[in-house]
Design a protein around this motif. Structure first.
Motif, PDB file in Angstrom:
ATOM      1  N   ALA A 113     -16.080 -21.087   9.056  1.00 30.71           N
ATOM      2  CA  ALA A 113     -16.753 -22.196   9.730  1.00 30.71           C
ATOM      3  C   ALA A 113     -18.258 -22.125   9.536  1.00 30.71           C
ATOM      4  N   VAL A 114     -18.801 -20.915   9.577  1.00 32.81           N
ATOM      5  CA  VAL A 114     -20.239 -20.743   9.377  1.00 32.81           C
ATOM      6  C   VAL A 114     -20.633 -21.186   7.970  1.00 32.81           C
ATOM      7  N   ASP A 115     -19.869 -20.757   6.969  1.00 34.03           N
ATOM      8  CA  ASP A 115     -20.162 -21.150   5.589  1.00 34.03           C
ATOM      9  C   ASP A 115     -20.078 -22.666   5.427  1.00 34.03           C
ATOM     10  N   GLU A 116     -19.060 -23.267   6.040  1.00 28.35           N
ATOM     11  CA  GLU A 116     -18.889 -24.715   5.940  1.00 28.35           C
ATOM     12  C   GLU A 116     -20.061 -25.440   6.590  1.00 28.35           C
ATOM     13  N   ALA A 117     -20.550 -24.897   7.703  1.00 27.61           N
ATOM     14  CA  ALA A 117     -21.697 -25.507   8.376  1.00 27.61           C
ATOM     15  C   ALA A 117     -22.922 -25.501   7.474  1.00 27.61           C
ATOM     16  N   VAL A 118     -23.123 -24.406   6.753  1.00 23.15           N
ATOM     17  CA  VAL A 118     -24.260 -24.317   5.832  1.00 23.15           C
ATOM     18  C   VAL A 118     -24.107 -25.340   4.707  1.00 23.15           C
ATOM     19  N   PHE A 119     -22.886 -25.459   4.165  1.00 24.52           N
ATOM     20  CA  PHE A 119     -22.644 -26.444   3.113  1.00 24.52           C
ATOM     21  C   PHE A 119     -22.913 -27.864   3.607  1.00 24.52           C
ATOM     22  N   HIS A 120     -22.671 -28.109   4.902  1.00 25.79           N
ATOM     23  CA  HIS A 120     -22.885 -29.440   5.466  1.00 25.79           C
ATOM     24  C   HIS A 120     -24.348 -29.697   5.829  1.00 25.79           C
ATOM     25  N   GLY A 121     -25.182 -28.670   5.783  1.00 24.65           N
ATOM     26  CA  GLY A 121     -26.600 -28.903   6.035  1.00 24.65           C
ATOM     27  C   GLY A 121     -27.258 -28.027   7.072  1.00 24.65           C
ATOM     28  N   ALA A 122     -26.518 -27.104   7.706  1.00 24.56           N
ATOM     29  CA  ALA A 122     -27.139 -26.204   8.680  1.00 24.56           C
ATOM     30  C   ALA A 122     -28.162 -25.320   7.982  1.00 24.56           C
ATOM     31  N   ARG A 123     -29.325 -25.166   8.575  1.00 28.08           N
ATOM     32  CA  ARG A 123     -30.391 -24.380   7.963  1.00 28.08           C
ATOM     33  C   ARG A 123     -30.562 -23.020   8.606  1.00 28.08           C
ATOM     34  N   GLY A 124     -29.847 -22.798   9.702  1.00 26.79           N
ATOM     35  CA  GLY A 124     -29.942 -21.510  10.370  1.00 26.79           C
ATOM     36  C   GLY A 124     -28.611 -21.121  10.970  1.00 26.79           C
ATOM     37  N   VAL A 125     -28.356 -19.834  11.054  1.00 29.61           N
ATOM     38  CA  VAL A 125     -27.132 -19.315  11.667  1.00 29.61           C
ATOM     39  C   VAL A 125     -27.506 -18.199  12.630  1.00 29.61           C
ATOM     40  N   VAL A 126     -27.130 -18.366  13.882  1.00 30.31           N
ATOM     41  CA  VAL A 126     -27.281 -17.289  14.859  1.00 30.31           C
ATOM     42  C   VAL A 126     -25.945 -17.114  15.561  1.00 30.31           C
ATOM     43  N   TYR A 127     -25.621 -15.879  15.890  1.00 27.55           N
ATOM     44  CA  TYR A 127     -24.347 -15.577  16.522  1.00 27.55           C
ATOM     45  C   TYR A 127     -24.512 -15.409  18.027  1.00 27.55           C
ATOM     46  N   LYS A 128     -23.475 -15.778  18.760  1.00 26.16           N
ATOM     47  CA  LYS A 128     -23.556 -15.775  20.215  1.00 26.16           C
ATOM     48  C   LYS A 128     -23.836 -14.397  20.794  1.00 26.16           C
ATOM     49  N   GLU A 129     -23.406 -13.360  20.097  1.00 19.14           N
ATOM     50  CA  GLU A 129     -23.605 -12.017  20.632  1.00 19.14           C
ATOM     51  C   GLU A 129     -24.996 -11.458  20.337  1.00 19.14           C
ATOM     52  N   GLN A 130     -25.815 -12.210  19.597  1.00 16.90           N
ATOM     53  CA  GLN A 130     -27.160 -11.739  19.288  1.00 16.90           C
ATOM     54  C   GLN A 130     -28.100 -11.952  20.475  1.00 16.90           C
ATOM     55  N   PRO A 131     -29.200 -11.201  20.532  1.00 20.24           N
ATOM     56  CA  PRO A 131     -30.160 -11.343  21.639  1.00 20.24           C
ATOM     57  C   PRO A 131     -30.764 -12.745  21.687  1.00 20.24           C
ATOM     58  N   THR A 132     -31.175 -13.156  22.886  1.00 21.03           N
ATOM     59  CA  THR A 132     -31.789 -14.477  23.030  1.00 21.03           C
ATOM     60  C   THR A 132     -33.064 -14.591  22.195  1.00 21.03           C
ATOM     61  N   ALA A 133     -33.742 -13.465  22.001  1.00 22.30           N
ATOM     62  CA  ALA A 133     -34.964 -13.488  21.192  1.00 22.30           C
ATOM     63  C   ALA A 133     -34.663 -13.924  19.762  1.00 22.30           C
ATOM     64  N   THR A 134     -33.464 -13.602  19.274  1.00 17.57           N
ATOM     65  CA  THR A 134     -33.076 -13.995  17.923  1.00 17.57           C
ATOM     66  C   THR A 134     -32.900 -15.506  17.830  1.00 17.57           C
ATOM     67  N   ILE A 135     -32.304 -16.107  18.865  1.00  8.67           N
ATOM     68  CA  ILE A 135     -32.149 -17.564  18.888  1.00  8.67           C
ATOM     69  C   ILE A 135     -33.511 -18.240  18.855  1.00  8.67           C
TER      70      ILE A 135
END
Length: 238
Positions: A97-119
């Motif tokens: 799903a992440v790869d498909e999102a990038v193909f559709h135009g997403a320019r950034g990927v952050v994961y829910k388990e990452q720190p809020t500072a990363t978002i």
């Protein structure tokens, strides 16, 4: 509406879970005046409506909206709001799903388990025109693009020949620095950001592509014709 250097980055939040929206609203709101919430939506219809009305700078989009995937919303958001910046939030196990999102135009990927500072950092970097993609995601996307049926059919050479010398230098700069901001590339080339944007508009038209990511992929696929070295495999964020 797009943020100037002294105005907040306006972020549209899209998630089907009210508690998540509440938390993200508190997170972004706490960053004022650097950032502010442009709107909240928990379904696709409201998301498109808010994007059209509020004209946010960045969209923070969750993987699932109820039983529906939000990936199909990305092209509509890009078209409706005129955005070139979307941060996609997904769980780390949703690789496809992440790869498909990038193909559709997403320019950034952050994961829910990452720190809020990363978002927050991802929002900032994507707003500045950079990509925020993990190394493995970038590697898979590049590999899939190169191995797929050629997206740029002949006459590719005619498209490349149509580029001016300056445009060729710009393509080379983007090819070697996948995550570099417009400001950084403009500085490297000794031109203003506005001049760079004007050149990019011309380049996109001549090559038949839509955005910076397409430009990077085109350069990687046809680097031998462009007489530039392909970018090394590396992450596009720290």
């Amino acid at each position: 509406m797009h943020a100037s250097s002294d105005s907040p980055i306006r972020v549209l939040l899209i998630d089907s879970h009210q508690i998540v929206l509440w938390g993200l609203e508190k997170l972004i709101g706490g960053e004022f005046p650097r950032m502010e919430v442009a709107g909240l939506a928990d379904n696709g219809a409201d998301a498109l409506k808010l994007a059209r009305e509020s004209r946010p700078d960045v969209v923070l989009l969750d993987l699932c909206l109820g039983k529906a995937s939000s990936i199909q919303l990305i092209p509509g958001l890009l078209k409706t709001a005129g955005l070139h910046m979307i941060v996609f939030v997904g769980a780390s196990h949703d690789r496809g799903a992440v790869d498909e999102a990038v193909f559709h135009g997403a320019r950034g990927v952050v994961y829910k388990e990452q720190p809020t500072a990363t978002i927050l950092k991802a929002i900032q970097k994507v707003h500045e025109g950079e990509l925020w993609l993990p190394r493995k995601t970038m590697g898979r996307v590049v590999t899939s693009f190169v191995q797929a049926e050629p997206a740029f059919a002949d006459p590719v050479t005619e498209r490349i020949v149509a580029l001016t010398r300056k445009e060729g230098a710009i393509v080379a700069a983007f090819a070697s620095e996948a995550g570099a901001s417009n400001k950084r590339i403009a500085h490297t080339l000794g031109i203003s950001e506005q001049t760079l944007r004007n050149h990019l508009t011309s380049i996109f038209g001549k090559l038949g592509i839509r955005n910076r990511f397409d430009l990077f992929m085109f350069a990687q696929l046809h680097h031998h014709r462009l007489d530039i070295a392909p970018a090394r495999s590396r992450p596009v964020h720290p």
